[in-house]
Design a protein around this motif. Structure first.
Motif, mmCIF file in Angstrom:
data_model
loop_
_atom_site.group_PDB
_atom_site.id
_atom_site.type_symbol
_atom_site.label_atom_id
_atom_site.label_comp_id
_atom_site.label_asym_id
_atom_site.label_seq_id
_atom_site.Cartn_x
_atom_site.Cartn_y
_atom_site.Cartn_z
ATOM 1 N N ILE A 150 48.413 13.972 -38.966
ATOM 2 C CA ILE A 150 49.332 14.929 -39.574
ATOM 3 C C ILE A 150 49.273 16.235 -38.782
ATOM 4 O O ILE A 150 48.259 16.549 -38.156
ATOM 5 N N ILE A 151 50.367 16.994 -38.812
ATOM 6 C CA ILE A 151 50.405 18.251 -38.068
ATOM 7 C C ILE A 151 49.964 19.425 -38.929
ATOM 8 O O ILE A 151 49.466 20.431 -38.425
ATOM 9 N N GLY A 152 50.146 19.309 -40.236
ATOM 10 C CA GLY A 152 49.772 20.398 -41.121
ATOM 11 C C GLY A 152 50.742 21.573 -41.016
ATOM 12 O O GLY A 152 51.775 21.501 -40.355
ATOM 13 N N LYS A 153 50.392 22.665 -41.664
ATOM 14 C CA LYS A 153 51.239 23.858 -41.634
ATOM 15 C C LYS A 153 51.026 24.617 -40.331
ATOM 16 O O LYS A 153 49.911 24.723 -39.831
ATOM 17 N N PHE A 187 43.088 23.470 -43.601
ATOM 18 C CA PHE A 187 42.309 23.123 -42.415
ATOM 19 C C PHE A 187 41.525 21.839 -42.659
ATOM 20 O O PHE A 187 41.495 20.937 -41.816
ATOM 21 N N ARG A 188 40.911 21.760 -43.834
ATOM 22 C CA ARG A 188 40.121 20.571 -44.166
ATOM 23 C C ARG A 188 41.012 19.328 -44.250
ATOM 24 O O ARG A 188 40.613 18.248 -43.796
ATOM 25 N N ARG A 189 42.202 19.455 -44.799
ATOM 26 C CA ARG A 189 43.118 18.321 -44.933
ATOM 27 C C ARG A 189 43.487 17.748 -43.566
ATOM 28 O O ARG A 189 43.485 16.527 -43.371
ATOM 29 N N VAL A 190 43.789 18.610 -42.602
ATOM 30 C CA VAL A 190 44.137 18.158 -41.261
ATOM 31 C C VAL A 190 42.937 17.504 -40.590
ATOM 32 O O VAL A 190 43.056 16.453 -39.944
ATOM 33 N N GLU A 231 40.301 16.085 -42.022
ATOM 34 C CA GLU A 231 39.921 14.828 -42.666
ATOM 35 C C GLU A 231 40.800 13.672 -42.195
ATOM 36 O O GLU A 231 40.332 12.545 -42.046
ATOM 37 N N THR A 232 42.070 13.963 -41.954
ATOM 38 C CA THR A 232 42.967 12.910 -41.485
ATOM 39 C C THR A 232 42.783 12.644 -40.000
ATOM 40 O O THR A 232 42.504 11.519 -39.571
ATOM 41 N N ASN A 233 42.925 13.678 -39.188
ATOM 42 C CA ASN A 233 42.975 13.492 -37.736
ATOM 43 C C ASN A 233 41.606 13.226 -37.103
ATOM 44 O O ASN A 233 41.497 12.426 -36.170
ATOM 45 N N VAL A 234 40.589 13.912 -37.585
ATOM 46 C CA VAL A 234 39.251 13.760 -36.996
ATOM 47 C C VAL A 234 38.451 12.687 -37.730
ATOM 48 O O VAL A 234 37.969 11.725 -37.124
#
Length: 257
Positions: free
Chosen positions: A100-103, A115-118, A120-123
């Motif tokens: 995901i790219i996030g905001k 930051f945590r959401r991005v 958790e998905t990408n890393v």
């Protein structure tokens, strides 16, 4: 594609692709199937997976599978791998495509939750994928893992959490390549630039942003999923059997100047 002698790049290889229901992942799934692979396509988008399943069957009838999969959940990875091993007995390729790219915010305006959401998905999702799949590849002493990073890991594009997460993917790729080599498992990364997918569709509809992308790209066009998928399939195939720990930048020259 199939040659007159019947040779295909991914002939009967079992290929797991995350985030496969749309955009770049969908193109990778369809090209993998066209190159003779047995595709396991995973995503969280149920409706898009159903559409992809029908498209895969039109390409070939090799028992392709589509599965719901949250890559940030270890239990989901264990379930996916259990089903793959039960059905096929092996896994030859993992394409860690989901992300995901996030905001789009500066660091000081990005919330901790975002930051945590991005991350958790990408890393975390990429880490769990490699960690889970390499156990099966270790047993069979073969495999290829392709991680999808981004040029946002190389240059500042104002994509704070996204760029940081994709930098971590690059670092993990290098580390895993060295670690997994003793099992004859290769780990490489692709770093796309400005590629026209659903992820940046809204941005491209803004004339100012679209022109900025164009101005930054020496080849003077926005990339497409057709520019990325062939590189991924090459890294998945035996044609790249002496390549590991490497990165293929697919950006139309953005990072060359």
């Amino acid at each position: 594609m199939e040659r007159e002698d019947g040779w295909m790049r991914l002939n009967n290889k079992v290929v797991l692709i995350t985030g496969a229901a749309g955009g770049q992942g969908r193109k990778e799934a369809l090209l993998s199937a066209a190159e003779g692979g047995i595709v396991i396509a995973t995503d969280v988008n149920v409706q898009a997976l159903e559409t992809l399943e029908a498209e895969l069957l039109q390409v070939s009838d090799k028992g392709h599978m589509t599965m719901i999969h949250d890559i940030s959940k270890e239990i989901d990875w264990q379930r996916i791998m259990s089903e793959i091993k039960e059905r096929f007995g092996r896994i030859d390729v993992l394409i860690n495509n989901a992300g995901i790219i996030g905001k789009v915010e500066s660091y000081h305006n990005t919330t901790i939750e975002e930051f945590r959401r991005v991350m958790e998905t990408n890393v975390w999702g990429t880490y769990l994928g490699m960690r889970t799949v390499v156990l099966a590849m270790k047993e069979q002493q073969s495999g290829s893992i392709i991680n999808v990073s981004s040029i946002a890991s190389m240059v500042g594009l104002g994509l704070s959490p996204y760029g940081a997460s994709k930098g971590a993917v690059r670092s993990m790729t290098k580390s895993a390549a060295g670690d997994f080599a003793k099992y004859n498992v290769r780990v490489n990364a692709v770093l796309p630039g400005f590629i026209e997918t659903e992820m940046i569709k809204d941005q491209l509809e803004q004339e100012q942003v679209h022109n900025w992308y164009m101005d930054k790209t020496p080849l003077r066009r926005i990339g497409s999923t057709d520019d990325v998928a062939p590189a991924v399939v090459f890294l998945a195939s035996d044609e790249s059997q002496f390549i590991t720990g490497s990165e293929i930048v697919i950006d139309g020259g953005v990072t060359a100047i």
